[in-house]
Scaffold this motif. Structure first.
Motif, PDB file in Angstrom:
ATOM      1  N   ARG A 157       0.990  -1.493   0.075  1.00 40.72           N
ATOM      2  CA  ARG A 157      -0.112   0.015  -0.009  1.00 40.72           C
ATOM      3  C   ARG A 157       0.871   1.264   0.022  1.00 40.72           C
ATOM      4  NH1 ARG A 157      -5.362  -0.020   2.398  1.00 40.72           N
ATOM      5  NH2 ARG A 157      -6.336  -1.980   2.140  1.00 40.72           N
ATOM      6  N   TYR A 158       0.532   2.424  -0.722  1.00 35.24           N
ATOM      7  CA  TYR A 158       1.065   3.588  -0.707  1.00 35.24           C
ATOM      8  C   TYR A 158      -0.017   4.762  -0.580  1.00 35.24           C
ATOM      9  CZ  TYR A 158       4.745   0.727  -3.035  1.00 35.24           C
ATOM     10  OH  TYR A 158       5.497  -0.209  -3.204  1.00 35.24           O
ATOM     11  N   SER A 159       0.267   5.529   0.265  1.00 33.79           N
ATOM     12  CA  SER A 159      -0.722   6.481   0.332  1.00 33.79           C
ATOM     13  C   SER A 159      -0.180   8.014   0.382  1.00 33.79           C
ATOM     14  CB  SER A 159      -1.613   6.364   1.868  1.00 33.79           C
ATOM     15  OG  SER A 159      -2.282   5.178   1.911  1.00 33.79           O
ATOM     16  N   VAL A 160      -0.916   9.072   0.138  1.00 29.29           N
ATOM     17  CA  VAL A 160      -0.333  10.406   0.330  1.00 29.29           C
ATOM     18  C   VAL A 160      -1.669  11.216   1.072  1.00 29.29           C
ATOM     19  CG1 VAL A 160       1.062  10.328  -1.856  1.00 29.29           C
ATOM     20  CG2 VAL A 160      -1.616  11.165  -1.939  1.00 29.29           C
ATOM     21  N   PRO A 161      -1.462  12.286   1.533  1.00 25.92           N
ATOM     22  CA  PRO A 161      -2.620  12.933   2.093  1.00 25.92           C
ATOM     23  C   PRO A 161      -3.629  13.383   0.965  1.00 25.92           C
ATOM     24  CG  PRO A 161      -0.204  13.727   3.039  1.00 25.92           C
ATOM     25  CD  PRO A 161      -0.131  12.967   1.794  1.00 25.92           C
TER      26      PRO A 161
END
Length: 274
Positions: free
Chosen positions: A264-268
């Motif tokens: 998983r990869y997330s950004v604001p």
């Protein structure tokens, strides 16, 4: 080459660009999957659609309830609107109908046999096998891809029927299929869909179960990727069920799931609207 499934964007174009930069997306080698709700409530739905439509590698897209709402606004006689809709920029765009016809020819459910991953916006009702889920999704896709698409879009809205029966026909059958793939969160223990509560599992009424924890749910022998349910916060449900709506629109994050290894990869996301 990598495949990335991306959670509900809802018109949040800038977070999408940040996420693609974060994963070092290569548009000549990597393929994007979109779990639905590309548009609405965020500020840049038109930019989102135009960007996704021009991707060099054809993306995998399953339609969400907000995407279908846009199609209804563009092509049907229905007059249903919400005060927080932000679809005006699309409706007024010179390529509005071109975008709409491209959007309606996307999937309701998408299954990749090689990756053994199945994606839909809201999940798969607990009373269906994977083969049934594919077959019933195709019924709705066939309608949306046909010359009669406007008829279904005009009669799409409504909570009934909420229990599956093979005896369902016509618009009622298609409405059930549509709601199951685009609006479902909770079910009764019998498998009947319930639409009167949208919050967290912890605060749910005692007679409701998340669709993926409904007693007697028919197991799906594939990884299931779904969105639609920001209140889950992208929790780890189990090793085979992946919730990737992490509330980008509501001050949470925008998440990508690499399908080859489930990283998983997330950004604001957007600044909170609360």
């Amino acid at each position: 080459m990598a495949d990335y499934a991306i959670g509900d964007i809802q018109g949040c174009y800038d977070p999408l660009m940040r996420l693609l930069e974060h994963i070092q997306f290569d548009d000549q080698a990597d393929r994007l999957w979109f779990v639905g709700d590309l548009v609405n409530r965020g500020p840049q739905s038109l930019d989102v659609l135009r960007f996704i439509k021009q991707l060099p590698l054809t993306p995998r897209i399953t339609l969400g309830n907000h995407d279908l709402h846009l199609l209804s606004r563009l092509f049907s006689e229905a007059t249903w609107t919400n005060e927080d809709d932000t679809l005006h920029d699309i409706e007024q765009a010179p390529d509005a109908h071109e975008l709409g016809h491209w959007l309606r020819k996307q999937h309701i459910l998408y299954y990749d046999k090689d990756l053994n991953v199945v994606m839909s916006h809201a999940g798969i009702v607990p009373v269906w096998t994977l083969m049934q889920a594919q077959r019933f999704a195709k019924e709705l896709e066939d309608m949306l891809w046909s010359d009669d698409y406007h008829h279904f879009l005009t009669h799409m809205y409504g909570n009934e029927p909420d229990m599956w029966s093979n005896e369902l026909v016509g618009v009622e059958r298609l409405r059930y299929i549509c709601n199951s793939y685009t609006r479902m969160r909770f079910c009764k223990p019998s498998g009947r869909m319930a639409f009167n509560y949208k919050g967290t599992i912890a605060k749910a009424p005692a007679d409701l179960c998340p669709w993926f924890q409904t007693p007697g749910r028919i197991p799906i022998e594939a990884d299931i990727v779904f969105g639609h349910w920001a209140a889950l916060g992208g929790i780890a449900i189990d090793a085979k069920i992946h919730a990737i709506d992490t509330g980008c629109l509501w001050g949470g994050e925008l998440t990508a799931l690499r399908l080859q290894d489930k990283m998983r990869y997330s950004v604001p996301g957007m600044v909170s609207k609360a």
